[in-house]
Motif scaffolding. Structure first.
Motif, short mmCIF file in Angstrom:
data_model
loop_
_atom_site.label_atom_id
_atom_site.label_comp_id
_atom_site.label_asym_id
_atom_site.label_seq_id
_atom_site.Cartn_x
_atom_site.Cartn_y
_atom_site.Cartn_z
N ASP A 195 0.81 -1.22 0.00
CA ASP A 195 0.00 0.00 0.00
C ASP A 195 0.84 1.27 0.00
N GLU A 218 -3.97 1.28 -3.30
CA GLU A 218 -5.27 1.80 -2.90
C GLU A 218 -5.10 2.70 -1.69
N GLY A 219 -5.76 3.86 -1.74
CA GLY A 219 -5.74 4.76 -0.60
C GLY A 219 -4.40 5.43 -0.36
N TYR A 220 -3.66 5.72 -1.43
CA TYR A 220 -2.35 6.35 -1.26
C TYR A 220 -2.54 7.78 -0.76
N PRO A 221 -1.74 8.24 0.23
CA PRO A 221 -1.93 9.58 0.83
C PRO A 221 -1.83 10.70 -0.21
N ASN A 242 -10.67 12.01 1.60
CA ASN A 242 -10.60 10.85 2.47
C ASN A 242 -11.45 9.70 1.97
N ILE A 259 -11.21 8.68 -1.03
CA ILE A 259 -10.40 7.95 -2.03
C ILE A 259 -8.99 7.69 -1.53
N THR A 260 -8.64 8.16 -0.32
CA THR A 260 -7.30 7.94 0.22
C THR A 260 -7.39 7.78 1.73
N LYS A 261 -6.32 7.23 2.31
CA LYS A 261 -6.31 7.00 3.74
C LYS A 261 -5.83 8.22 4.52
N SER A 262 -5.13 9.12 3.87
CA SER A 262 -4.60 10.29 4.55
C SER A 262 -4.58 11.45 3.59
#
Length: 772
Positions: A98, A127-130, A162, A164-167
C-alpha cells in the motif's frame, strides 16, 4: 517490509550468445585496434582473440579484432575470445504494497558502449495512497463570488479526498500580480483599495501569499480562508506562474509530504509569462528558488515571471501534479498550457466555483490512473528508452518515456527500460520515477571499456623482455616492439611509430605492414605474385588501372599505382598499341596541336579531331595581325624587317591577286580598309599572311562646297521664312480692313460729323490774335 537483494555476477569473458549467430548487420568497424581495449571500444560487435601466436608473420595485431564468428573462422578458439556484454551487476527489489508502488529500488548496470542494458520496472497502483492538496486561488476582483464559496470548502474537500485515500491534507494560498505599474495601480488611494466597488471589503494587491500550511484540519482551512479579502489589479493576465513557482520550490514552508502532491490552480483569467516583466523594467530572469518571507513572496518585483518550461521542470522535480480549475472562457488557453506541463489536467470551473469539489475529485482520478515513467535530464551520451506493457493492451516500444493510462487500483504494469552508453564514460547515476508518485528507481551505470585477461605471465614470445597480456606482448621498461625486440634508448614507442608514417595523420606503414623498431616490415600476401613494398608499405603491384579485366591490360607491369608498359604498347593502362598512323595528315602528327594517344589525336586548345586543324571556338586572328599588315603596307613592302617585333609568329608576303570574300578587312590608323589572308600552319602560334598594297580610303571632303552650301542654305531658309511672314501679315491686314469697312457702312450719322462732338456754349476771342 521484505527487501530482496539479488547479486548478479557477470564475467567479462562471457561470449554474447547473439554474436554466435551473427547476422550481416553485426559488423566490427575496427580502426587502429591494436590492443584489446581499443578493440572492444570500436563497437558492440567487436571481439578480441587473446590466443597466443594467433597472427601470422607480418600480420598486424588488428587481425585479432573482429566479430566472434569471423575470429572462429580464422582459427581462434571460443574460450580465447574476449567479448564483454552489457548486463546487470546488482539489483535490489522491494515488495509492492500500500505504500510502495514501484520496484526495483536500486540497480547497477555494466554497459558495453553501443549495446543496450535492459531491466524491468514494475508498478502497481496502491489503494488509498496519501494525498496533499494545495488550493492556489486568484483573488483578483472578478473572483469575488468564488471566494465566498471557497470559504466553505474545507471539510467538503477533506471528506472527498478521504473517500479515495487514507490520509489527506489541504493547504491554501492566493495570488494577484506584481505590485508595480503597469500590472497594478501604484496611486496610494487605489493601491490601498483597488476594487471597483468602493464599499466592498478589499485588500491591497500582492504577488503571492501563503495562507495555510498543509493540514488535515478542515475547520482550520475554513477559519483561515474565511479571513481573506478580494483584491484587484489593472490588466487581465495575472501573476499565477510566480505563485506556482513558489508553491513548487518552497517545500518545507508549504509542508509537502513525500506523498501524492496536487496543486489546484483556480482562476478566471490568463497568466503572465517570462518577458512580461520588461514592461515594468524587471529584467532579472526568475531564479527558480524559494523567496517566501513571512509567508509573502517579497522579491516578486525583482525577478521576472518564470517561463513555462522552467515551471514545468520545477513541478516535475518536486513531483507536483497540477489541476487547472478555470472558467469556460479560459479552458482552451489552459489546455494549451497543460500540454507543456506533464501530469496536469484542466477542469471547467463554474462561475462561482460551486463545482470545485467534484472537479478536484475527477481530476485526481484521471491523474492517478495515468502512469508516466521519466528519468529527468541525463548526459547526451546516455540513451534511455522504454517499452511499455500496459494492462489495457496499448503497448509502445522505444519511447523516450514509459506511459500507461487507465491503470486501475491494485493493477500491475511492466516497463522494460533499455539503457545504452554511446561511449566510454565515468560512473554515472540517474533516477527513474513515476510522475506524480514518490517512488523512484536509482540506476547506477558503469561501462565495460577494459579487457580483463588471465594470461599475464612471462613468455619467451616476448624475448624475455615482457609478458603476455590478452595474447600480445606488454614490454618491460626500456624495450619496444611487437615482441619487445627493440631497445627504446632515448626514443619512445610513439616516436618509433612516427617514423613509420608518411604524414602525422596517416596510419603506420599505410596499414599494410608492421612498424618494427621504427622501420616498416610489409605484410606478405598469400599470392606469391602479389607484393607490397615501399618505405611506408605504400606501394603494391596490383592496384593499377585495368583494361578488359586485366591489370595494365596484361601488357605491362604495375609499379606503385602506375603502369609501366611493354615495348610497343602505350596508354595509362597499356591498352593501346604504339602507332601514329591514324594521327598523321600531310606528314604532321595532329597538326602540331595535340598528342597522339592510342593512334588517335587528343587536341589542345579547342581544336577539333581528327587532326586538330580547326578551332570553331577560338577567337579571330584578323584584329591581332592588323598592325602587322599596316606596318608592311606603309613600308611599301620594302625594309619590312622593321615590322618583325609586331609580326611575331607570322611570315608576311605581298601578293597582287584579289583577296576574295574570305579575306580579313580591318581599318588602319588612316581609317583606310586593308585586306589580307591568314593561313594557320601546323603547330601552335604559326601563321603565314598574304596582303595587298591596295587600300580603300575615303575621299577628302570639299570644304568650300560644304561651307558655301551651308551658308546658301541658311540664307534661302531665311528668305522663305520672311516671305511666309509677309504673306501672313498681309492676309491679316486685309481681313481687318474689310471688317472696318463693313462697320463704317453700317453707321447712321454723317461721315464728316463726329456724333459725340458738342459746340462750345461760350467763345472768347484773344484781342491780340491777328489771324496769323
Amino acid at each position: 517490509m521484505f527487501w530482496c537483494i539479488v547479486f548478479l555476477l557477470i564475467s567479462d569473458e562471457i561470449i554474447d550468445s547473439k554474436l554466435a549467430t551473427a547476422t550481416t548487420a553485426e559488423v566490427c568497424t575496427k580502426i587502429k585496434a591494436n590492443t584489446c581495449n581499443e578493440c572492444i571500444q570500436s563497437g558492440p560487435y567487436c571481439a578480441w582473440c587473446k590466443q597466443v601466436n594467433f597472427t601470422k608473420a607480418g600480420e598486424s595485431d588488428s587481425v585479432r579484432c573482429d566479430t566472434t564468428g569471423q575470429l572462429i573462422n580464422l582459427g581462434c578458439k571460443e574460450e580465447n575470445i574476449v567479448n564483454p556484454s552489457s548486463g546487470i551487476l546488482f539489483q535490489r527489489d522491494q515488495i509492492l504494497d500500500d505504500k510502495i508502488q514501484m520496484t526495483p529500488r536500486e540497480i547497477e548496470l555494466n554497459l558495453r558502449p553501443g549495446e543496450a542494458g535492459e531491466f524491468e520496472v514494475k508498478f502497481r497502483r496502491a489503494e488509498g495512497y496519501p494525498v496533499d492538496l494545495y488550493y492556489l486561488m486568484d483573488l483578483s476582483y472578478s473572483m469575488f463570488d468564488d471566494l465566498e464559496n471557497v470559504k466553505k470548502l474545507g471539510n467538503q474537500l477533506l471528506n472527498a479526498l478521504n473517500g479515495i485515500t487514507k490520509s489527506a491534507q489541504i493547504g491554501f494560498g492566493s495570488f494577484v500580480d506584481k505590485t508595480v505599474l503597469p500590472f497594478v495601480s501604484t496611486h496610494p488611494e487605489q493601491f490601498r483599495h483597488p476594487c471597483t466597488d468602493k464599499n466592498a471589503p478589499c485588500q491591497s494587491p500582492f504577488s503571492f501569499k501563503h495562507i495555510l500550511n498543509l493540514t488535515a484540519n478542515g475547520d482550520k482551512f475554513i477559519q483561515q480562508v474565511g479571513l481573506q479579502l478580494i483584491s484587484g489589479n489593472l490588466d487581465s493576465p495575472e501573476g499565477g506562474l510566480d505563485a506556482m513557482m513558489q508553491v513548487a520550490v518552497c517545500e518545507e514552508k508549504i509542508g509537502w509530504r513525500n506523498v501524492t502532491r496536487l496543486l489546484v490552480y483556480a482562476t478566471d483569467d490568463g497568466f503572465h509569462i517570462a518577458g512580461d516583466g520588461k514592461l515594468a523594467a524587471i529584467l532579472t530572469p526568475n531564479d527558480g528558488k524559494c523567496h517566501l518571507e513571512d509567508d509573502m513572496y517579497k522579491k516578486s518585483n525583482e525577478f521576472d515571471y518564470p517561463s513555462v518550461g522552467q515551471l514545468a521542470q520545477k513541478l516535475s522535480e518536486n513531483n507536483i501534479q497540477v489541476v487547472f480549475a478555470v472558467t469556460s472562457n479560459m479552458v482552451k488557453t489552459y489546455q494549451d498550457l497543460s500540454k507543456l506541463i506533464p501530469k496536469s489536467v484542466v477542469g471547467r470551473l463554474s462561475n462561482d466555483s460551486s463545482n470545485v469539489v467534484q472537479l478536484i475529485t475527477e481530476a485526481y482520478q484521471n491523474l492517478s490512473s495515468e502512469v508516466i515513467l521519466d528519468h529527468g535530464i541525463t548526459p547526451d551520451f546516455l540513451e534511455i528508452l522504454y517499452d511499455s506493457h500496459c494492462s489495457n493492451g496499448v503497448n509502445t516500444s522505444d519511447a523516450v518515456r514509459g506511459a500507461c493510462s487507465n491503470v486501475k487500483i491494485n493493477e500491475e504494469i511492466t516497463f522494460k527500460v533499455k539503457v545504452t552508453a554511446k561511449k566510454c564514460l565515468s560512473p554515472q547515476s540517474f533516477s527513474i520515477r513515476a510522475l506524480g508518485f514518490t517512488d523512484t528507481v536509482r540506476v547506477s551505470v558503469q561501462t565495460a571499456c577494459t579487457c580483463k585477461c588471465d594470461d599475464t605471465f612471462e613468455r619467451t614470445e616476448c624475448n624475455s623482455n615482457g609478458r603476455i597480456e590478452c595474447g600480445i606482448c606488454s614490454c618491460n621498461p626500456g624495450h619496444l616492439g611487437k615482441n619487445c625486440e627493440c631497445i627504446a634508448g632515448s626514443r619512445t614507442s610513439q616516436e618509433l611509430d612516427q617514423n613509420c608514417k608518411r604524414e602525422n595523420t596517416s596510419v603506420a606503414c599505410s596499414g599494410a605492414g608492421e612498424c618494427i623498431c621504427g622501420q616498416c616490415i610489409c605484410h606478405l600476401s598469400d599470392d606469391p605474385e602479389k607484393k607490397i613494398f615501399g618505405t611506408y608499405c605504400q606501394c603494391d603491384n596490383w592496384n593499377c588501372e585495368m583494361f578488359n579485366g586485366k591489370v595494365c591490360a596484361g601488357e605491362g607491369k604495375c609499379n606503385c599505382g602506375i603502369c609501366t608498359c611493354n615495348s610497343g604498347f602505350d596508354g595509362t593502362a597499356c591498352q593501346c598499341k604504339r602507332s601514329t598512323e591514324g594521327c598523321i595528315d600531310n606528314g604532321s602528327i595532329c597538326s602540331g596541336r595535340g598528342e597522339c594517344e592510342c593512334n588517335k589525336c587528343k587536341c589542345r586548345g579547342g581544336y577539333l579531331e581528327p587532326f586538330c586543324k580547326t578551332c570553331p571556338g577560338c577567337p579571330s586572328h584578323c584584329p591581332r595581325f592588323g598592325p602587322c599588315v599596316e606596318c608592311h603596307i606603309k613600308q611599301g613592302g620594302q625594309n619590312s624587317g622593321n615590322c618583325t617585333h609586331i609580326c611575331s609568329g607570322a611570315r608576311v608576303r605581298e601578293v597582287e591577286q584579289e583577296m576574295g570574300p574570305s579575306a580579313c578587312r580591318e581599318k588602319d590608323s588612316d581609317n583606310c580598309w586593308m585586306q589580307y589572308l591568314i593561313y594557320e600552319e601546323d603547330g601552335i602560334d604559326n601563321f603565314s599572311i598574304r596582303y595587298t598594297l591596295k587600300r580603300e580610303c575615303p575621299e577628302a571632303p570639299n570644304v568650300f562646297a560644304i561651307v558655301g552650301g551651308t551658308i546658301g542654305g541658311v540664307i534661302l531658309i531665311g528668305l522663305i521664312l520672311l516671305m511666309i511672314w509677309k504673306l501672313v501679315t498681309e492676309f491679316k491686314d486685309r481681313k481687318e480692313y474689310q471688317r472696318f469697312e463693313k462697320e463704317r457702312q453700317q453707321v447712321k450719322w454723317d461721315k464728316t460729323v463726329n456724333p459725340i462732338f458738342t459746340t462750345a456754349t461760350t467763345t472768347v476771342k484773344n484781342p491780340n490774335f491777328d489771324g496769323e
